[in-house]
Design a protein around this motif. Structure first.
Motif, PDB file in Angstrom:
ATOM      1  N   VAL A 168      30.275  55.117  35.739  1.00 50.91           N
ATOM      2  CA  VAL A 168      29.527  53.846  35.843  1.00 50.91           C
ATOM      3  C   VAL A 168      30.377  52.619  36.060  1.00 50.91           C
ATOM      4  CG1 VAL A 168      29.861  53.288  33.303  1.00 50.91           C
ATOM      5  CG2 VAL A 168      27.984  52.234  34.484  1.00 50.91           C
ATOM      6  N   TRP A 169      31.826  52.739  35.799  1.00 47.33           N
ATOM      7  CA  TRP A 169      32.710  51.667  36.138  1.00 47.33           C
ATOM      8  C   TRP A 169      33.638  52.019  37.471  1.00 47.33           C
ATOM      9  CZ3 TRP A 169      33.060  53.395  30.944  1.00 47.33           C
ATOM     10  CH2 TRP A 169      32.308  52.769  30.118  1.00 47.33           C
ATOM     11  N   ILE A 225      33.326  70.229  31.571  1.00 51.82           N
ATOM     12  CA  ILE A 225      33.517  69.106  32.773  1.00 51.82           C
ATOM     13  C   ILE A 225      32.208  69.160  33.519  1.00 51.82           C
ATOM     14  CG2 ILE A 225      34.861  68.831  34.870  1.00 51.82           C
ATOM     15  CD1 ILE A 225      37.240  70.287  33.757  1.00 51.82           C
ATOM     16  N   MET A 226      31.455  70.184  33.678  1.00 50.82           N
ATOM     17  CA  MET A 226      30.351  69.741  34.570  1.00 50.82           C
ATOM     18  C   MET A 226      29.332  69.020  33.573  1.00 50.82           C
ATOM     19  SD  MET A 226      27.643  72.964  35.810  1.00 50.82           S
ATOM     20  CE  MET A 226      26.957  73.126  33.974  1.00 50.82           C
ATOM     21  N   GLY A 227      29.227  69.290  32.242  1.00 55.08           N
ATOM     22  CA  GLY A 227      28.192  68.597  31.524  1.00 55.08           C
ATOM     23  C   GLY A 227      28.898  67.017  31.319  1.00 55.08           C
ATOM     24  N   GLY A 271      28.205  61.356  33.013  1.00 53.87           N
ATOM     25  CA  GLY A 271      28.268  60.315  33.632  1.00 53.87           C
ATOM     26  C   GLY A 271      27.479  59.792  34.824  1.00 53.87           C
ATOM     27  N   GLY A 272      27.265  60.662  35.522  1.00 55.13           N
ATOM     28  CA  GLY A 272      26.372  60.511  36.757  1.00 55.13           C
ATOM     29  C   GLY A 272      24.959  59.681  36.071  1.00 55.13           C
ATOM     30  N   ALA A 273      24.402  60.247  35.002  1.00 51.98           N
ATOM     31  CA  ALA A 273      23.184  59.896  34.544  1.00 51.98           C
ATOM     32  C   ALA A 273      23.357  58.407  33.950  1.00 51.98           C
ATOM     33  CB  ALA A 273      22.763  60.611  33.274  1.00 51.98           C
ATOM     34  N   ALA A 286      43.727  69.298  26.143  1.00 56.62           N
ATOM     35  CA  ALA A 286      44.145  67.963  26.542  1.00 56.62           C
ATOM     36  C   ALA A 286      43.670  67.532  27.907  1.00 56.62           C
ATOM     37  CB  ALA A 286      45.578  67.628  26.165  1.00 56.62           C
ATOM     38  N   ASP A 287      44.073  68.485  28.730  1.00 57.12           N
ATOM     39  CA  ASP A 287      43.573  68.275  30.270  1.00 57.12           C
ATOM     40  C   ASP A 287      42.079  68.146  30.342  1.00 57.12           C
ATOM     41  OD1 ASP A 287      44.737  68.035  32.952  1.00 57.12           O
ATOM     42  OD2 ASP A 287      43.510  69.931  33.159  1.00 57.12           O
ATOM     43  N   VAL A 288      41.438  69.277  29.717  1.00 58.85           N
ATOM     44  CA  VAL A 288      40.140  69.165  29.834  1.00 58.85           C
ATOM     45  C   VAL A 288      39.383  68.009  29.402  1.00 58.85           C
ATOM     46  CG1 VAL A 288      37.764  70.458  29.123  1.00 58.85           C
ATOM     47  CG2 VAL A 288      39.870  71.888  29.873  1.00 58.85           C
ATOM     48  N   THR A 289      39.988  67.278  28.319  1.00 58.46           N
ATOM     49  CA  THR A 289      39.476  66.303  27.672  1.00 58.46           C
ATOM     50  C   THR A 289      39.701  64.864  28.323  1.00 58.46           C
ATOM     51  OG1 THR A 289      40.071  67.188  25.387  1.00 58.46           O
ATOM     52  CG2 THR A 289      39.789  64.840  25.634  1.00 58.46           C
ATOM     53  N   VAL A 290      40.678  65.034  29.382  1.00 57.94           N
ATOM     54  CA  VAL A 290      40.966  63.860  30.077  1.00 57.94           C
ATOM     55  C   VAL A 290      40.044  63.864  31.225  1.00 57.94           C
ATOM     56  CG1 VAL A 290      42.794  63.003  31.889  1.00 57.94           C
ATOM     57  CG2 VAL A 290      43.406  63.476  29.470  1.00 57.94           C
ATOM     58  N   MET A 291      39.652  64.933  31.851  1.00 58.72           N
ATOM     59  CA  MET A 291      38.790  65.285  33.015  1.00 58.72           C
ATOM     60  C   MET A 291      37.455  64.998  32.376  1.00 58.72           C
ATOM     61  SD  MET A 291      40.707  66.306  35.725  1.00 58.72           S
ATOM     62  CE  MET A 291      42.175  65.395  35.058  1.00 58.72           C
ATOM     63  N   CYS A 292      37.100  65.249  31.418  1.00 55.66           N
ATOM     64  CA  CYS A 292      35.598  64.909  30.881  1.00 55.66           C
ATOM     65  C   CYS A 292      35.754  63.437  30.706  1.00 55.66           C
ATOM     66  CB  CYS A 292      35.524  65.497  29.521  1.00 55.66           C
ATOM     67  SG  CYS A 292      35.170  67.265  29.726  1.00 55.66           S
TER      68      CYS A 292
END
Length: 761
Positions: free
Chosen positions: A95-96, A136-138, A143-145, A82-88
């Motif tokens: 973008v927002w 998370i890196m992916g 998100g940056g793209a 759940a935590d990894v999902t939230v961070m992703c």
């Protein structure tokens, strides 16, 4: 949190405390850093969708708080998912929630992702950490793209640094945990040595105390009966025999904690036929171990008054003065020449002096013929405690592990991150020499710290001159960076040079560590402000500083926390050790006491039981003879610790015979080999019986030939008093001439002879 040790090993207290405290510390670090970075960015740099960004920031910080609560309480793999999902999900909102400038640089989202990965090693395993890092890196890259499609590749170096941070944090965690495990192993080895020493010491002390108690109780009672001091079946004799029986059975009640010394002393005095006068306070509270030693010493002193002083009164004086308690037993009896008493006499050496020395006290006996006797027992109010160095061992191992981790981290950062920045940004400096100088200094500090750690130095030699040098090189590196490139990628020394400071000051107080590192950052920012421009916005500078500085502060605080963990772990280890030691000591002493009781169960116990029940009359000549003989046999137990047990034992028998009015002559000549205890008992058995049953005269001779020992006794004892002796290597000769009985017993070293029957010559 994981609780199993590596390779199935059981965790020690240092490792358990490290993991427990480290988990809380990692979660707290994540809470603080994410809150600071997200709220500062929200205030200083409005996001493309401010309302949405505010909702994300509030929701994220709320999740962090709930996640920390659940993790501390033992949340499992679903909580991690759940935590990894939230961070992703947060990474995909760039973008927002992030401006285009920060989305491709140092945004609060990046800070959140980085500090999450930095904190993960204290919560999850290596494989889960690797998977979480990739996900998370992916997500951050995606998100940056989405936020800056035309410049998405600019975040790739940042992703690599994210991976490196996760790896470095995991390495730090492993180094420190290894230090904890090594500390636990050292403590365990030391504990085992202490346990063996404690059991051995307890066995020695218990043996001495048992012999002292046997001397003061059963032996004294039987001697009084054998010598005719007690000739009637009186109540005090019956009660004393019953209590003596409990002592030799090992069932004597032993109090614990704090007790009233006067109650114990009065209980002792009530067991004697003496009238005791008291000079004492209403109550004197002391540790039980002190009260036991003083009461047993008092018991021996009062017993000696009954046996030797020829008076029926005594005085006991008790006083406490600050940290000391003193008990004096005074009688106005016949007295004796205290200077003429041998130092190895059991009543003086063990019942009094040795017993008091075991608790850090003293015993003094003052007496003169015709002027009575004073026995003075003095003890500290508190029992001496042995200090342990477990906290230092654990703290040093923690520090070594942390320092090795920091050495590796500093070198990886310098050559895995900073050197590529330097090589790709040579146009950002007025001259590159100071940059290479800073890189070389960081390398030298790491190598020097590694050498100091390897050699076991608690502190890095010459660290303060090196700190000054780091500050000077930092200023020079900032000065040679172009103003418009400062605080950017090219200005690598801005925060990374502080890792060298962290390494140098790792064992300093937290205030000193934080003060020096913050001073380096402040000096750099002041320098940049004077230049009037920089490569990043204010929010970007804050975020960049927060994530790096927080990591460095975390290391410094870890060092401080580890010192506290070391003390806590040492206390826990000591408590666990005391429990294990007490159990081991209790088991061993139980076995020892059973063996000791077996030595007196057949003779002494029935005598005491008969005197206690009234079935045996202390005035009966046969009873007196049995008591005298059994008291004499106890002397062989008291002789075990003497430098020459054989002579010590024989002299004890002679002393008892002389107290019964027998005139004894003693002679000793030749060189004697050491006689084993079992052989010595067989060798002296006839002498014990003959001296105990002699009427008027006896002569004892001990002759050594280098390979054999002969004990010869001539007395007016009845022939039936001599017991048969059956022991390998022992020969016995018996001759009866008129009223004189002569018995000669010889032990030959190294031979296995058939025992001679009584009467052989």
């Amino acid at each position: 949190m994981r609780t199993s040790g590596a390779r199935g090993e059981t965790m020690g207290s240092a490792e358990r405390e490290l993991l427990s405290t480290g988990l809380r510390y990692a979660l707290g670090l994540r809470l603080v850093v994410v809150a600071m970075a997200s709220l500062v960015s929200l205030l200083l740099e409005p996001a493309p969708r401010p309302a949405f960004a505010a909702v994300v920031v509030v929701a994220l910080n709320g999740w962090n708080a709930w996640y920390a609560y659940r993790r501390v309480r033992g949340g499992g793999s679903l909580l991690t998912v759940a935590d990894v999902t939230v961070m992703c999900a947060v990474c995909l909102t760039q973008v927002w929630t992030a401006t285009p400038e920060t989305a491709s640089g140092m945004s609060w989202v990046l800070v959140t992702a980085e500090i999450t990965l930095v904190a993960y090693p204290w919560q999850i395993g290596a494989k889960t950490l690797a998977a979480a890092t990739v996900l998370i890196m992916g997500a951050y890259l995606a998100g940056g793209a989405l936020a800056t499609p035309e410049n998405w590749a600019a975040t790739v170096p940042v992703q690599l640094w994210m991976v490196m941070e996760a790896a470095l944090s995991f390495a730090l965690y492993r180094f420190v945990r290894r230090g904890a495990r090594n500390a636990d192993r050292l403590v365990a080895r030391n504990e085992q040595l202490r346990l063996q020493a404690a059991v051995a010491s307890a066995r020695r002390d218990d043996e001495r105390e048992y012999l002292a108690a046997l001397h003061d109780t059963a032996s004294a009672t039987l001697l009084m009966v054998g010598a005719g001091v007690a000739t009637k079946p009186e109540r005090w004799l019956s009660d004393q025999a019953a209590r003596d029986l409990e002592v030799i059975r090992g069932r004597e009640d032993v109090p614990a904690g704090q007790v009233d010394l006067l109650d114990m002393l009065r209980e002792v005095s009530d067991r004697t036929p003496l009238t005791v006068r008291w000079q004492a306070q209403r109550a004197v509270t002391v540790p039980a171990v002190v009260a036991i030693a003083l009461s047993r010493g008092t018991r021996e002193a009062l017993t000696n008054v009954v046996r030797h002083a020829a008076v029926d009164t005594a005085e006991v004086r008790v006083r406490s003065n600050g940290d000391t308690v003193t008990v004096e037993i005074v009688d106005e009896g016949c007295g004796f020449d205290a200077a003429s008493v041998p130092g190895n006499r059991f009543g003086v050496a063990r019942s009094l002096v040795e017993r008091m020395s075991r608790i850090g006290g003293t015993a003094e006996i003052t007496s003169e013929p015709g002027h009575g006797t004073t026995v003075r027992l003095e003890s500290p109010m508190a029992v001496r405690q042995s200090g342990g160095g477990d906290a230092d061992i654990i703290a040093n191992r923690f520090l070594r592990g942390l320092r090795w981790a920091l050495v590796a981290m500093n070198l990886v950062i310098l050559y895995g991150l900073d050197l590529p920045k330097l090589l790709s940004s040579t146009d950002a400096y007025t001259t590159v020499v100071p940059q290479y100088l800073a890189l070389g200094l960081g390398t030298a500090v790491s190598l020097w710290a590694g050498f100091a750690t390897w050699r076991g130095f608690e502190r890095i030699p010459g660290r303060w001159p090196l700190v000054v040098l780091v500050f000077a090189v930092s200023v020079l590196a900032t000065q040679t960076a172009l103003p418009e490139r400062r605080l950017g990628i090219a200005h690598w020394s801005e925060g990374d040079i502080a890792w060298s400071l962290a390494l140098l000051l790792l064992d300093e107080r937290a205030a000193v560590f934080i003060g020096v590192v913050v001073a380096q950052y402040t000096l750099t920012f002041v320098h940049v402000t004077i230049g009037g421009t920089s490569a990043v916005t204010v929010a970007g500078a804050v975020n960049a500083t927060v994530v790096v500085l927080a990591y460095q502060m975390a290391v410094g605080m870890i060092a401080t926390v580890l010192r506290g963990i070391a003390v806590s772990a040492a206390r826990i280890a000591r408590d666990e050790e005391e429990l294990r030691t007490s159990e081991a000591v209790a088991d061993q002493l139980h076995d020892d006491r059973k063996e000791r009781y077996a030595l007196v169960a057949d003779t002494t116990a029935p005598l005491l039981a008969g005197l206690a029940s009234g079935e045996l009359d202390p005035g009966d000549v046969a009873v007196r003879r049995r008591c005298s003989l059994d008291a004499a046999k106890m002397r062989r137990l008291f002789a075990e610790g003497a430098s020459d047990p054989l002579l010590h034992e024989l002299r004890g028998y002679i002393e008892l015979a002389e107290r019964n009015g027998v005139s004894v002559r003693f002679a000793e000549r030749g060189t004697r080999p050491t006689v084993p205890p079992d052989a010595r008992r067989a060798l002296t058995e006839p002498a014990v019986a003959m001296l105990a049953t002699a009427v008027r005269v006896a002569r004892v001779t001990v002759v050594g030939t280098g390979e054999s020992v002969t004990v010869s006794v001539v007395s007016d004892s009845p022939p039936e008093a001599v017991p048969s002796t059956e022991f390998a290597g022992i020969t016995t000769s018996t001759v009866l001439s008129g009223s004189q009985l002569w018995v000669e017993v010889t032990w030959m070293r190294g031979e296995r002879l058939s025992p001679a029957a009584p009467g052989d010559s």
